[in-house]
Motif scaffolding. Sequence first.
Motif, mmCIF file in Angstrom:
data_model
loop_
_atom_site.group_PDB
_atom_site.id
_atom_site.type_symbol
_atom_site.label_atom_id
_atom_site.label_comp_id
_atom_site.label_asym_id
_atom_site.label_seq_id
_atom_site.Cartn_x
_atom_site.Cartn_y
_atom_site.Cartn_z
ATOM 1 N N VAL A 823 0.921 -1.203 0.060
ATOM 2 C CA VAL A 823 0.024 -0.173 0.152
ATOM 3 C C VAL A 823 0.861 1.162 0.093
ATOM 4 C CG1 VAL A 823 -1.571 1.244 1.243
ATOM 5 C CG2 VAL A 823 -2.159 -1.333 1.004
ATOM 6 N N ASP A 824 1.836 1.369 0.859
ATOM 7 C CA ASP A 824 2.899 2.420 0.815
ATOM 8 C C ASP A 824 3.388 2.629 -0.355
ATOM 9 O OD1 ASP A 824 2.390 3.344 3.202
ATOM 10 O OD2 ASP A 824 4.139 2.566 4.299
ATOM 11 N N GLY A 825 3.869 1.547 -1.146
ATOM 12 C CA GLY A 825 4.292 1.691 -2.741
ATOM 13 C C GLY A 825 3.386 2.293 -3.485
ATOM 14 N N LEU A 826 2.027 2.062 -3.431
ATOM 15 C CA LEU A 826 1.077 2.577 -4.257
ATOM 16 C C LEU A 826 0.892 3.915 -4.010
ATOM 17 C CD1 LEU A 826 -1.321 -0.297 -4.576
ATOM 18 C CD2 LEU A 826 0.087 0.224 -6.346
ATOM 19 N N ILE A 827 1.013 4.072 -2.772
ATOM 20 C CA ILE A 827 0.621 5.731 -2.347
ATOM 21 C C ILE A 827 2.053 6.695 -2.970
ATOM 22 C CG2 ILE A 827 0.816 7.429 -0.429
ATOM 23 C CD1 ILE A 827 -0.571 5.136 1.203
ATOM 24 N N ASP A 828 3.075 6.067 -2.978
ATOM 25 C CA ASP A 828 4.066 6.960 -3.651
ATOM 26 C C ASP A 828 4.176 7.001 -5.088
ATOM 27 O OD1 ASP A 828 5.716 7.478 -1.178
ATOM 28 O OD2 ASP A 828 6.979 5.794 -1.447
ATOM 29 N N VAL A 829 3.631 5.844 -5.716
ATOM 30 C CA VAL A 829 3.533 5.698 -7.085
ATOM 31 C C VAL A 829 2.199 6.807 -7.638
ATOM 32 C CG1 VAL A 829 2.869 4.328 -9.036
ATOM 33 C CG2 VAL A 829 4.583 3.324 -7.547
ATOM 34 N N VAL A 830 1.434 6.728 -6.847
ATOM 35 C CA VAL A 830 0.251 7.528 -7.214
ATOM 36 C C VAL A 830 0.823 9.125 -7.441
ATOM 37 C CG1 VAL A 830 -1.854 8.804 -6.200
ATOM 38 C CG2 VAL A 830 -1.808 6.196 -6.354
ATOM 39 N N ASN A 831 1.408 9.553 -6.121
ATOM 40 C CA ASN A 831 1.756 11.017 -6.094
ATOM 41 C C ASN A 831 2.985 11.049 -7.198
ATOM 42 O OD1 ASN A 831 1.252 12.628 -3.587
ATOM 43 N ND2 ASN A 831 1.393 10.375 -2.690
ATOM 44 N N ALA A 832 3.802 9.957 -7.676
ATOM 45 C CA ALA A 832 4.858 10.356 -8.861
ATOM 46 C C ALA A 832 3.918 10.548 -10.209
ATOM 47 C CB ALA A 832 5.677 8.986 -8.826
ATOM 48 N N ARG A 833 3.147 9.597 -10.211
ATOM 49 C CA ARG A 833 2.148 9.540 -11.574
ATOM 50 C C ARG A 833 1.695 10.681 -11.519
ATOM 51 N NH1 ARG A 833 4.099 5.689 -14.792
ATOM 52 N NH2 ARG A 833 3.413 3.628 -14.225
ATOM 53 N N LEU A 834 0.839 11.463 -10.649
ATOM 54 C CA LEU A 834 0.082 12.871 -10.757
ATOM 55 C C LEU A 834 1.331 13.994 -11.036
ATOM 56 C CD1 LEU A 834 -2.566 12.596 -8.109
ATOM 57 C CD2 LEU A 834 -2.802 12.414 -10.643
ATOM 58 N N ILE A 835 2.470 13.656 -10.130
ATOM 59 C CA ILE A 835 3.418 14.884 -10.627
ATOM 60 C C ILE A 835 3.836 14.686 -11.985
ATOM 61 C CG2 ILE A 835 5.787 15.526 -10.233
ATOM 62 C CD1 ILE A 835 5.555 14.348 -7.199
ATOM 63 N N CYS A 836 4.031 13.572 -12.626
ATOM 64 C CA CYS A 836 4.250 13.332 -14.034
ATOM 65 C C CYS A 836 3.303 13.529 -15.000
ATOM 66 C CB CYS A 836 5.084 12.148 -14.241
ATOM 67 S SG CYS A 836 6.698 12.244 -13.365
ATOM 68 N N GLY A 837 1.775 13.798 -14.554
ATOM 69 C CA GLY A 837 0.754 13.933 -15.414
ATOM 70 C C GLY A 837 0.185 12.748 -15.798
ATOM 71 N N VAL A 838 0.426 11.528 -15.361
ATOM 72 C CA VAL A 838 -0.201 10.421 -15.943
ATOM 73 C C VAL A 838 -1.435 10.193 -14.914
ATOM 74 C CG1 VAL A 838 0.524 8.079 -16.178
ATOM 75 C CG2 VAL A 838 2.219 9.627 -16.363
ATOM 76 N N VAL A 839 -2.320 10.838 -15.346
ATOM 77 C CA VAL A 839 -3.589 10.727 -14.633
ATOM 78 C C VAL A 839 -4.565 9.674 -14.644
ATOM 79 C CG1 VAL A 839 -5.761 11.719 -14.192
ATOM 80 C CG2 VAL A 839 -3.788 13.182 -14.821
ATOM 81 N N PRO A 840 -4.524 8.773 -15.807
ATOM 82 C CA PRO A 840 -5.400 7.549 -15.726
ATOM 83 C C PRO A 840 -4.975 6.418 -14.902
ATOM 84 C CG PRO A 840 -5.254 8.370 -18.036
ATOM 85 C CD PRO A 840 -4.124 9.207 -17.080
ATOM 86 N N GLN A 841 -3.386 6.304 -15.146
ATOM 87 C CA GLN A 841 -2.941 5.286 -14.288
ATOM 88 C C GLN A 841 -2.797 5.662 -12.737
ATOM 89 O OE1 GLN A 841 -2.005 2.240 -15.316
ATOM 90 N NE2 GLN A 841 -1.884 1.938 -13.040
ATOM 91 N N ALA A 842 -2.895 7.032 -12.505
ATOM 92 C CA ALA A 842 -3.043 7.367 -10.936
ATOM 93 C C ALA A 842 -4.259 7.052 -10.395
ATOM 94 C CB ALA A 842 -2.734 8.805 -10.957
ATOM 95 N N LEU A 843 -5.487 6.998 -11.359
ATOM 96 C CA LEU A 843 -6.892 6.847 -10.907
ATOM 97 C C LEU A 843 -7.004 5.271 -10.607
ATOM 98 C CD1 LEU A 843 -9.030 9.115 -13.178
ATOM 99 C CD2 LEU A 843 -8.757 9.206 -10.565
ATOM 100 N N VAL A 844 -6.186 4.454 -11.367
ATOM 101 C CA VAL A 844 -6.308 3.118 -11.375
ATOM 102 C C VAL A 844 -5.615 2.701 -9.838
ATOM 103 C CG1 VAL A 844 -5.329 0.818 -11.901
ATOM 104 C CG2 VAL A 844 -6.078 2.429 -13.745
ATOM 105 N N ASP A 845 -4.449 3.267 -9.573
ATOM 106 C CA ASP A 845 -3.711 3.165 -8.241
ATOM 107 C C ASP A 845 -4.526 3.733 -7.242
ATOM 108 O OD1 ASP A 845 -1.630 2.031 -9.637
ATOM 109 O OD2 ASP A 845 -0.660 3.736 -9.868
#
Length: 884
Positions: A823-845
């Motif tokens: 879960v902690d890994g996904l939280i970091d990845v969501v923030n990374a995805r949104l910082i980089c503008g990858v919105v669809p994958q951030a919503l999946v996460d």
Amino acid sequence: MSADDSLTPEAWGDIKELLAELGTLSPGEREARLQSLPADRVARLQPFLDVDTGVVVPPATPGVPPTQAEEILAGRYRIERPLGRGGMGTVDLAHDLTLDCPVAIKRLSNLWLPDAEARRRLVREARALAALNHPHVARVHDVIDSSPPALVMEYVEGETLVDWLELPRAARTVIGVLRQVVEAVAYAHTRGVIHCDLKPGNVLVTPDDRAKVVDFGIAQMQRTASTTRVGDTTVAPAFTPRYAAPEVKQGARPVPASDVYSLGVLVDEVVDECAKAGAPLPPPLAQALRRASQAACVTEADRRPRDGAAFLAMLPTVAAPDAAAGWRTRAASAVLVLSGCISGGLAVTGDGSALRPASLGGGKPIVVAVVPRVDDASASTISAAAADFLRRSLGTLTRARLVTADVPAFKDDVDTLVKDLRFEGLTYVFVPSVAPTATGVRVSVAVRRAAGGGVVQTFTEEGPSSALGAITGRLASQVRAWLNEPARPPGGPVYEPSARALGEYSQARQYLERPDKPEAFQLARELLERAVEREPEFAAAHAELSRVLVLQYRARRDAALLVQAQAAAGKAMRLDPGLVEARLAHATTLQATGQRADAISELQQILKVAPTHDRAMRLLGQLQAASGAMDDGVRTLREVIALHPSWQNYRALGTVLYDAGRYAEAEQEYRECVALQPDNPFAHQLLGAALQKQNRDAEAVREYERALAIQPSAPAYTNLGTYQYGLGDLKAAERAYRKAVEIAPQDPLMQRNLSDALRAQGRAREAREGYQRAAELAEAELRVNPQDQTAQSLAAYAWARAGNCELSNVPSTRIESAPSPSVDGLIDVVNARLICGVVPQALVDLRAIAAAGVSLSGVLERDVEEAAPRPVRQFVAGAASAGK
């Protein structure tokens, strides 16, 4: 004065009522109650005080010699010594000459048996009780139809439930004992037997946490006898008022629901006693028990659970998890009773008598361990080496189970030893000591009860110091015989190191039991390096050296240490490929380098040879969970805890649950860690992380402060800093993060958190440099172990913050495609995805995080949430309003 026929029925009833009342009071309360009575009532009562266990008489009166030392009852039972006196008569420890085992003999007082017919009825009822056969019922073995009659009862070694609860107990252990009590009552109810006097004083807990309900049916027998008329009045039956059901107090005949009422009162008291002992039950568990107690304690008998089985169905089996809530921080955790006598006089606490283990019974295996000495004397007398020789010489046990890892050492302080062992699930411990003689050494093995520390047996052998292995081998044969184990079959040739090398190896193993102690790893490494230099063929020392090097790698993040660990494990495998420790060292290096499948296969092979090996089971459970088989991993870890409830095993299960977002469950395991090692700062830090994840910030901060008061550590500082960061106190957060970085400069998490505080203060250049450093450190760890999710998530987040989204995408994708992403890994990845503008994958996460039961409140960094597109903000708000 003695009881005689001059007593009026009213006076006799008054005496019975007072005895019943006094039996429910503490010694101080009893004395105060006696002083409050009129002199004439005390005078009438006095002759009966010395036959009432609950009033004054201890198990043995100083200065009064036993009167039945050589007495033999019924040609079979030799009376050994008095145990106590109860309201129905005297109780003696006796030896059954036919079965060669100890028993308790209760000789019933004629005070309760005014005529021959009453005695006959009582004997008939006692014989019916002898048909009860349940592991948690103290049995009636025999009835001696004499004048007065005598009951031959199971001799139970243990302490009352009240005494047992004076020490902090694990929640699962408390529930286990409670369920055993209710199981015993339910069993008796199916056979038409009602206890009639259930209370904590009639529940014993043995040293291996097995409950025994004593005096089953005794109160009913007392009722049977005392319904005889005295003069013109029928004597009321005795009971303990606090625990008696309303209908019993009113004189009605007890029914199974009457026992249920008593159980309800008992359960409610257990919840209170756990809190008094400083180990309150988890709130969901305590609430479930309170609900069951309330259902059992309603006034009307027909509205209660109808019998013990119905009440048992209401009791929880494990602590119910709290609803998990989210937090942006990561847990840096991949980081009445008289002394010696039970009411009724059935059983006594351990007193040092040397009972053989076979007499314990109950169907559960005896659990034993060899406890090494690590005091100043042991270093010169190589007692720690003798412990390892003894452990190896005992070999495989069939009637007992030998614990082989994570057992606290003995330092000549029995109280501390008992405290350290209280959660280890042990029955006996074997403590070897070596002392020099004129011609060599004398080796003694003291057998101690784990529950009280008392010595129950000692074995001693002498010989030349060069023959320490042979000496301990002879002692091991004696210990096996004492355990009723068959003689160990001769094995093949076994490499036996010198006493000096083995002493270094053994001392190093003790250092590894406390990784929180400064320099523990380095001291252990130096000892093991000396041992293998002295004796290069010592395979077990090479294996242990590999283990130390892996632990040092995890602390220092120096890949060279892992290379050395692999070499040491390889050396151990070449020297002795069948040695379990060598194969385990090999499996550990496979796990450390990300070769999970190979590590799991190796561990499964180890467990075919050593099916209860603690470290192998623990590592297998961790790897199963990390590989996506979460249920299998949790099951394996719970199995190893059931075998050996140690600090390391609880921590492993807690961390697996934590990584899965099951924070309330992780909290309970970490609380066990704190209970086992309250002076271990990492235990408090782990507990704090689980509490913080549930938004219980004040409790979390207290745990971090406790950890730091014991020993400064990077995880405690960084988690405390994250709490301050959440409050908006960025300067305080920066100070805490800098202390963490000073302690662990190679840990990417410490660098990342400090960078977060700098960025939030507008210090963009410093923050970017810090994120770059964190990303590089994480990538270095991934070169060693590409499957390390902690390093993957840190790299993903740090690269995104450093402005390199291309590099951030690689570890992000690995986390998302993992079979069991943390879960902690996904939280970091969501923030990374949104910082980089990858919105669809951030919503999946985000959906995956919400599906794990974690609140999305606080998952996004403040600046990330403010800049997030509307669909993301709407999803987060919607999940929050839905209670996820």
